[in-house]
Design an enzyme around this catalytic site. Sequence first.
Site, PDB file in Angstrom:
ATOM      1  N   GLN A 105      43.053  30.847  46.827  1.00  0.00           N
ATOM      2  CA  GLN A 105      44.493  31.020  46.643  1.00  0.00           C
ATOM      3  C   GLN A 105      45.193  30.934  47.986  1.00  0.00           C
ATOM      4  O   GLN A 105      44.746  31.539  48.963  1.00  0.00           O
ATOM      5  CB  GLN A 105      44.801  32.366  45.985  1.00  0.00           C
ATOM      6  CG  GLN A 105      46.282  32.575  45.679  1.00  0.00           C
ATOM      7  CD  GLN A 105      46.544  33.923  45.022  1.00  0.00           C
ATOM      8  OE1 GLN A 105      46.192  34.955  45.574  1.00  0.00           O
ATOM      9  NE2 GLN A 105      47.145  33.913  43.850  1.00  0.00           N
ATOM     10  N   ASP A 164      44.549  37.206  40.076  1.00  0.00           N
ATOM     11  CA  ASP A 164      45.722  37.213  40.960  1.00  0.00           C
ATOM     12  C   ASP A 164      45.988  38.597  41.553  1.00  0.00           C
ATOM     13  O   ASP A 164      46.884  38.761  42.364  1.00  0.00           O
ATOM     14  CB  ASP A 164      46.958  36.723  40.199  1.00  0.00           C
ATOM     15  CG  ASP A 164      48.111  36.348  41.114  1.00  0.00           C
ATOM     16  OD1 ASP A 164      47.853  35.792  42.192  1.00  0.00           O
ATOM     17  OD2 ASP A 164      49.274  36.610  40.758  1.00  0.00           O
ATOM     18  N   SER A 216      52.499  33.904  45.467  1.00  0.00           N
ATOM     19  CA  SER A 216      51.445  32.902  45.275  1.00  0.00           C
ATOM     20  C   SER A 216      52.049  31.501  45.249  1.00  0.00           C
ATOM     21  O   SER A 216      53.104  31.283  44.653  1.00  0.00           O
ATOM     22  CB  SER A 216      50.708  33.161  43.963  1.00  0.00           C
ATOM     23  OG  SER A 216      50.129  34.444  43.941  1.00  0.00           O
TER      24      SER A 216
END
Length: 288
Positions: free
Chosen positions: A276, A202, A226
Site C-alpha cells: 500500500q 487497510d 490511501s
Amino acid sequence: MSDPSLYNTEEVLDLLKLEQIETDRYLGQSHFMGSPNVFGGQVVGQSLYAAAVTVPQRRVHSLHSMFLLAGNHRLPIEYEVERVRDGGSFSTRRVVAYQEGRRIFVMSASFQTPEQGLSHQKEMPPADDPETVPSNIVAWKNQPPHPKRPFMPVPVDFRADHAGDILGGNPGKFSKHIWIRAPIRLSDDPMVHDSLFGYVSDYSLLWTALQPHGVRMSEPRLQIASLDHTIWFHRPFRMDEWLLFAMETPNASGGRGLCLAYVYNQQRELVATIAQEGLIRLRDKQPA
C-alpha cells in the site's frame, strides 16, 4: 468471553454482502468509522465481494486497486463489475465504485482454479504466541477518549508487539507485528474470509510509515489517505484463526509512504502479501 461492545463483526459481514440491483451491478451501504469519509478497507472488501460473486468456482489470487476520491459514509456505493476475461484457469474482473455518479475507486482482480505447483516462501519472523499478547482493542477502549479518534468497535481482535494503543505504532521502528483474528466462528464460504481480509487489510498498514518519524495518528497537522492497495493471496486461510501481519515501511518520500505486510498463519505459512502507498503530509499549520 469477549466483550461484545468491542467488536462489530456481524455488522461488517452484513456490510460486505452487497445487494444485486441488475446484472453485474451491486449496491453497498456504508457505516461510520469516526470520519465523514468511507473507510478504505470497506470499499476494498465490497469490491472484492462484487467481483467474487461473478466467479463462483474460483478464488481470488490478486487484486490491484486505486482510491480516486473520498467516499461519503452517509451515501450508498454502487459497484459495477466488468467481466474482462474467463480463461481455462484464470478469470479477470474489473470493478468501479461510484457515488453520486462519480468514480471513487477502481479495482482489477484475478481469480484462479486451484492447482498444485512449485512452492517456497519468505520465512515468518519470530513472534509471540497471540494468546499471551494483550488485546490492543481492550487497551484502546480503556484509554481516555480522544476527540478526533474516539473508540470504534472493530470486526477483529488486534494484538500488537508493542505497548500502548492501536494508534500508537512502534515509534522509531520501521516494522511492527500484529496478530489479527475474528472473535467469532465464521462461515466456511471463502468469499466471507476474503472480503473480510480485504476490509481488515487497510487497518494500521499505512500507519507503519509514521513510526520512523515518531508521528502519531493523533497529530493535528497530519493528513493521511490511501492512494493504492494491492493484495496477493498465496494460500487458503481463515479469518477466525490467528493471522500475523508482519508490516514494514521501506520508503517515504514526496509526500507518500510505502508499506508492505507479509501475512502468516499459525502454521508459519505465508498466506498473503499486501502493498500500500498512501498520502502522508504534515501541514505547516494546524487546521482551524
